[in-house]
Design a protein around this motif. Structure first.
Motif, PDB file in Angstrom:
ATOM      1  N   ARG A  33      30.527  80.271 -69.496  1.00 12.66           N
ATOM      2  CA  ARG A  33      30.521  78.782 -69.485  1.00 12.66           C
ATOM      3  C   ARG A  33      31.378  78.259 -68.668  1.00 12.66           C
ATOM      4  O   ARG A  33      31.166  77.128 -67.887  1.00 12.66           O
ATOM      5  N   ASP A  34      32.697  78.819 -68.571  1.00 14.33           N
ATOM      6  CA  ASP A  34      33.690  78.130 -67.891  1.00 14.33           C
ATOM      7  C   ASP A  34      33.551  78.251 -66.401  1.00 14.33           C
ATOM      8  O   ASP A  34      33.679  77.279 -65.716  1.00 14.33           O
ATOM      9  N   LEU A  35      33.098  79.400 -66.115  1.00 16.25           N
ATOM     10  CA  LEU A  35      32.600  79.612 -64.701  1.00 16.25           C
ATOM     11  C   LEU A  35      31.468  78.629 -64.234  1.00 16.25           C
ATOM     12  O   LEU A  35      31.358  78.184 -63.236  1.00 16.25           O
ATOM     13  N   ASP A  36      30.428  78.528 -65.219  1.00 16.47           N
ATOM     14  CA  ASP A  36      29.385  77.528 -65.021  1.00 16.47           C
ATOM     15  C   ASP A  36      30.051  76.092 -64.642  1.00 16.47           C
ATOM     16  O   ASP A  36      29.466  75.428 -63.630  1.00 16.47           O
ATOM     17  N   THR A  37      30.937  75.749 -65.431  1.00 14.51           N
ATOM     18  CA  THR A  37      31.595  74.293 -65.481  1.00 14.51           C
ATOM     19  C   THR A  37      32.328  74.248 -64.000  1.00 14.51           C
ATOM     20  O   THR A  37      32.043  73.170 -63.349  1.00 14.51           O
ATOM     21  N   LEU A  38      33.317  75.374 -63.680  1.00 13.48           N
ATOM     22  CA  LEU A  38      33.935  75.105 -62.553  1.00 13.48           C
ATOM     23  C   LEU A  38      32.781  75.384 -61.245  1.00 13.48           C
ATOM     24  O   LEU A  38      33.222  74.806 -60.116  1.00 13.48           O
ATOM     25  N   GLU A  39      31.845  75.876 -61.452  1.00 13.09           N
ATOM     26  CA  GLU A  39      31.069  75.933 -60.181  1.00 13.09           C
ATOM     27  C   GLU A  39      30.094  74.290 -59.908  1.00 13.09           C
ATOM     28  O   GLU A  39      29.902  74.194 -58.827  1.00 13.09           O
ATOM     29  N   VAL A  40      29.966  73.988 -61.132  1.00 17.92           N
ATOM     30  CA  VAL A  40      29.352  72.402 -61.193  1.00 17.92           C
ATOM     31  C   VAL A  40      30.411  71.558 -60.112  1.00 17.92           C
ATOM     32  O   VAL A  40      30.008  70.785 -59.525  1.00 17.92           O
ATOM     33  N   ARG A  41      31.530  71.705 -60.552  1.00 17.28           N
ATOM     34  CA  ARG A  41      32.644  70.977 -60.112  1.00 17.28           C
ATOM     35  C   ARG A  41      32.919  71.379 -58.471  1.00 17.28           C
ATOM     36  O   ARG A  41      33.862  70.783 -57.917  1.00 17.28           O
ATOM     37  N   GLY A  42      32.540  72.605 -57.946  1.00 17.03           N
ATOM     38  CA  GLY A  42      32.515  72.881 -56.844  1.00 17.03           C
ATOM     39  C   GLY A  42      33.905  73.449 -56.539  1.00 17.03           C
ATOM     40  O   GLY A  42      34.440  73.990 -55.330  1.00 17.03           O
ATOM     41  N   ALA A  43      34.330  74.146 -57.721  1.00 19.83           N
ATOM     42  CA  ALA A  43      35.814  75.031 -57.472  1.00 19.83           C
ATOM     43  C   ALA A  43      35.595  76.400 -57.367  1.00 19.83           C
ATOM     44  O   ALA A  43      36.538  76.924 -57.065  1.00 19.83           O
ATOM     45  N   LEU A  44      34.380  76.848 -57.523  1.00 12.93           N
ATOM     46  CA  LEU A  44      34.050  78.326 -57.262  1.00 12.93           C
ATOM     47  C   LEU A  44      32.663  78.503 -56.978  1.00 12.93           C
ATOM     48  O   LEU A  44      31.863  77.593 -57.291  1.00 12.93           O
ATOM     49  N   ARG A  45      32.402  79.957 -56.602  1.00  8.22           N
ATOM     50  CA  ARG A  45      31.062  80.156 -56.467  1.00  8.22           C
ATOM     51  C   ARG A  45      30.641  81.235 -57.257  1.00  8.22           C
ATOM     52  O   ARG A  45      31.367  82.398 -56.950  1.00  8.22           O
ATOM     53  N   LYS A  46      29.918  81.369 -58.055  1.00 10.52           N
ATOM     54  CA  LYS A  46      29.257  82.552 -59.073  1.00 10.52           C
ATOM     55  C   LYS A  46      28.744  83.557 -58.136  1.00 10.52           C
ATOM     56  O   LYS A  46      27.858  83.066 -57.365  1.00 10.52           O
ATOM     57  N   VAL A  47      29.198  84.843 -58.512  1.00  5.39           N
ATOM     58  CA  VAL A  47      28.510  85.811 -57.946  1.00  5.39           C
ATOM     59  C   VAL A  47      28.132  86.976 -59.026  1.00  5.39           C
ATOM     60  O   VAL A  47      28.550  86.703 -60.241  1.00  5.39           O
ATOM     61  N   HIS A  48      27.505  88.087 -58.867  1.00  6.80           N
ATOM     62  CA  HIS A  48      27.186  88.909 -59.825  1.00  6.80           C
ATOM     63  C   HIS A  48      28.604  89.487 -60.494  1.00  6.80           C
ATOM     64  O   HIS A  48      29.117  90.203 -59.647  1.00  6.80           O
ATOM     65  N   GLY A  49      28.561  89.369 -61.773  1.00 11.82           N
ATOM     66  CA  GLY A  49      29.760  89.986 -62.437  1.00 11.82           C
ATOM     67  C   GLY A  49      30.972  89.110 -62.312  1.00 11.82           C
ATOM     68  O   GLY A  49      31.997  89.434 -62.885  1.00 11.82           O
ATOM     69  N   GLY A  50      30.966  87.936 -61.724  1.00 16.27           N
ATOM     70  CA  GLY A  50      32.114  86.967 -61.499  1.00 16.27           C
ATOM     71  C   GLY A  50      32.007  85.957 -60.728  1.00 16.27           C
ATOM     72  O   GLY A  50      31.114  85.232 -60.660  1.00 16.27           O
ATOM     73  N   ALA A  51      33.140  85.591 -59.850  1.00 16.15           N
ATOM     74  CA  ALA A  51      32.967  84.341 -59.203  1.00 16.15           C
ATOM     75  C   ALA A  51      34.001  84.815 -57.857  1.00 16.15           C
ATOM     76  O   ALA A  51      34.969  85.449 -58.060  1.00 16.15           O
ATOM     77  N   VAL A  52      33.727  83.864 -56.800  1.00 12.92           N
ATOM     78  CA  VAL A  52      34.774  84.086 -55.745  1.00 12.92           C
ATOM     79  C   VAL A  52      35.243  82.764 -55.395  1.00 12.92           C
ATOM     80  O   VAL A  52      34.431  81.527 -55.668  1.00 12.92           O
ATOM     81  N   ALA A  53      36.154  82.453 -54.548  1.00 12.94           N
ATOM     82  CA  ALA A  53      36.726  81.042 -54.086  1.00 12.94           C
ATOM     83  C   ALA A  53      35.503  80.418 -53.272  1.00 12.94           C
ATOM     84  O   ALA A  53      34.756  80.871 -52.423  1.00 12.94           O
ATOM     85  N   PRO A  54      35.490  79.164 -53.391  1.00 16.66           N
ATOM     86  CA  PRO A  54      34.578  78.382 -52.486  1.00 16.66           C
ATOM     87  C   PRO A  54      35.025  78.161 -50.942  1.00 16.66           C
ATOM     88  O   PRO A  54      36.142  78.281 -50.773  1.00 16.66           O
ATOM     89  N   GLU A  55      34.340  77.648 -50.223  1.00 11.40           N
ATOM     90  CA  GLU A  55      34.937  77.136 -48.909  1.00 11.40           C
ATOM     91  C   GLU A  55      35.399  75.817 -48.900  1.00 11.40           C
ATOM     92  O   GLU A  55      34.848  75.222 -49.798  1.00 11.40           O
ATOM     93  N   GLY A  56      36.414  75.584 -48.179  1.00 13.41           N
ATOM     94  CA  GLY A  56      36.872  74.224 -48.356  1.00 13.41           C
ATOM     95  C   GLY A  56      38.141  73.917 -49.101  1.00 13.41           C
ATOM     96  O   GLY A  56      38.516  74.978 -49.788  1.00 13.41           O
ATOM     97  N   PRO A  57      38.846  72.763 -49.152  1.00 14.95           N
ATOM     98  CA  PRO A  57      40.283  72.833 -49.658  1.00 14.95           C
ATOM     99  C   PRO A  57      40.305  72.254 -51.082  1.00 14.95           C
ATOM    100  O   PRO A  57      41.283  71.749 -51.564  1.00 14.95           O
ATOM    101  N   ARG A  58      38.998  72.090 -51.725  1.00 19.57           N
ATOM    102  CA  ARG A  58      39.184  71.380 -52.978  1.00 19.57           C
ATOM    103  C   ARG A  58      40.059  71.959 -53.870  1.00 19.57           C
ATOM    104  O   ARG A  58      40.675  71.193 -55.079  1.00 19.57           O
TER     105      ARG A  58
END
Length: 262
Positions: A38-63
Motif C-alpha cells: 500500500r505504501d508503494l502504491d501511494t508513493l507511485e501515485v505521487r510519482g516518487a517511485l516506479r513499482k516493478v515485480h517484487g519491489g520498486a525502483v527510483a523514477p526518472e526526474g528530480p522530484r
C-alpha cells in the motif's frame, strides 16, 4: 510508525540503493507485506517511485532527489546571498520569526544575527548554530526536535508537536522548488508536514528562493503560490515566470545579484 514515516524510510532507502524489495522492507519496517505494498502504491501515485515485480525502483526526474546541505550550499551562492539579505530586511526587530531548514534560510539567519529582540523558532540545525554563535542575550532561539533529513532539517511528530500552538509574526521559508500548479515544494514528505505547520503558524509568509527554483517540482507541496505574502528571488528570473508570480503572490521582490569579479 506513521505512514508518512514509513514512506520516508522507503524513499531514503531508494535514494541510497536505487531500488527496494518488498521482502526487505517488510523486515526493515516491521510491517506486513500488504502494508508495504500500500505504501508503494501511494508513493507511485505521487510519482516518487516506479513499482516493478517484487519491489520498486527510483523514477526518472528530480522530484525525490534531496542533496545534502553541504552540496546545496555551493549552488547559486551569489544568488542565495542576495536573496537572503533582502529576506532578512523584512523581519522586524523584537518579533517572533520562524526559519525553516535550508541553505538560503541559514544565510538569512546570518543576516539576522544582530537583529535585536528576536524570538526564533526553527527546525534547522544550521540556523540554530548561527544564532548560538551570536551569543546575544536579547534573542531567544527554540530548536524543534525530530528526525534529521539529508538537508539537516528536524521533522516528524516531535517537530510537529513543537510547532503546533505557536504564533509567528513572520516565517521565512526555504523551498526545493516552485511552480504555478504545484506551488512551493520539497522532495521530503515529512519535511513538507513540518514546513506546512510553520506556514500555518505565521501571520506573514516570506519565501526566499533563488531563480533556479522556478519550475522545479518536488514530491510534496508545502503551500500554494497564493499563500505567499512576499516572495524574494533574484534577477535571473525569466520574464514569463515573473509575470506568473506577480499574478499569484502578494508581493514579488527581485534582488540584483552583483556581477562576478576576477
Amino acid at each position: 510508525m506513521l505512514a508518512a514515516q514509513r514512506q520516508e524510510r522507503i524513499l531514503e532507502r531508494l535514494r541510497r540503493e536505487g531500488s527496494v524489495r518488498v521482502t526487505d522492507l517488510v523486515g526493515d519496517l516491521s510491517v506486513s507485506d500488504m502494508t508495504v505494498r500500500r505504501d508503494l502504491d501511494t508513493l507511485e501515485v505521487r510519482g516518487a517511485l516506479r513499482k516493478v515485480h517484487g519491489g520498486a525502483v527510483a523514477p526518472e526526474g528530480p522530484r525525490t532527489e534531496e542533496p545534502g546541505f553541504a552540496a546545496k550550499s555551493t549552488l547559486q551562492a551569489a544568488q542565495k546571498h542576495a536573496v537572503a539579505r533582502a529576506a532578512a530586511e523584512l523581519v522586524e526587530p523584537h518579533s517572533a520569526v520562524g526559519l525553516s531548514a535550508g541553505t538560503t534560510t541559514a544565510l538569512v539567519a546570518e543576516y539576522l544575527r544582530e537583529r535585536p529582540g528576536l524570538t526564533v523558532i526553527t527546525n534547522s540545525l544550521h540556523v540554530a548554530e548561527v544564532f548560538h554563535r551570536s551569543e546575544r542575550s536579547d534573542q531567544t532561539v527554540a530548536l524543534t526536535g525530530g528526525f534529521r533529513t539529508p538537508s539537516d532539517a528536524l521533522v516528524g511528530p516531535l517537530a510537529l508537536a513543537s510547532v503546533r500552538g505557536i504564533n509567528l509574526d513572520t516565517l521565512v521559508l526555504g523551498v526545493h522548488g516552485m511552480a504555478e500548479r504545484a506551488g512551493f515544494t520539497t522532495p521530503n514528505l515529512m519535511e513538507s508536514d513540518t514546513d506546512h505547520a510553520l506556514v500555518e503558524a505565521a501571520e506573514t509568509l516570506v519565501v526566499a528562493a533563488d531563480s533556479s527554483k522556478w519550475d522545479t517540482v518536488g514530491l510534496s507541496t508545502i503551500a500554494p503560490l497564493d499563500r505567499c505574502d512576499v516572495l524574494v528571488t533574484d534577477d535571473g528570473l525569466a520574464p514569463d515566470a515573473r509575470r506568473t508570480l506577480e499574478e499569484h503572490v502578494g508581493r514579488l521582490v527581485i534582488t540584483d545579484v552583483p556581477p562576478e569579479t576576477g
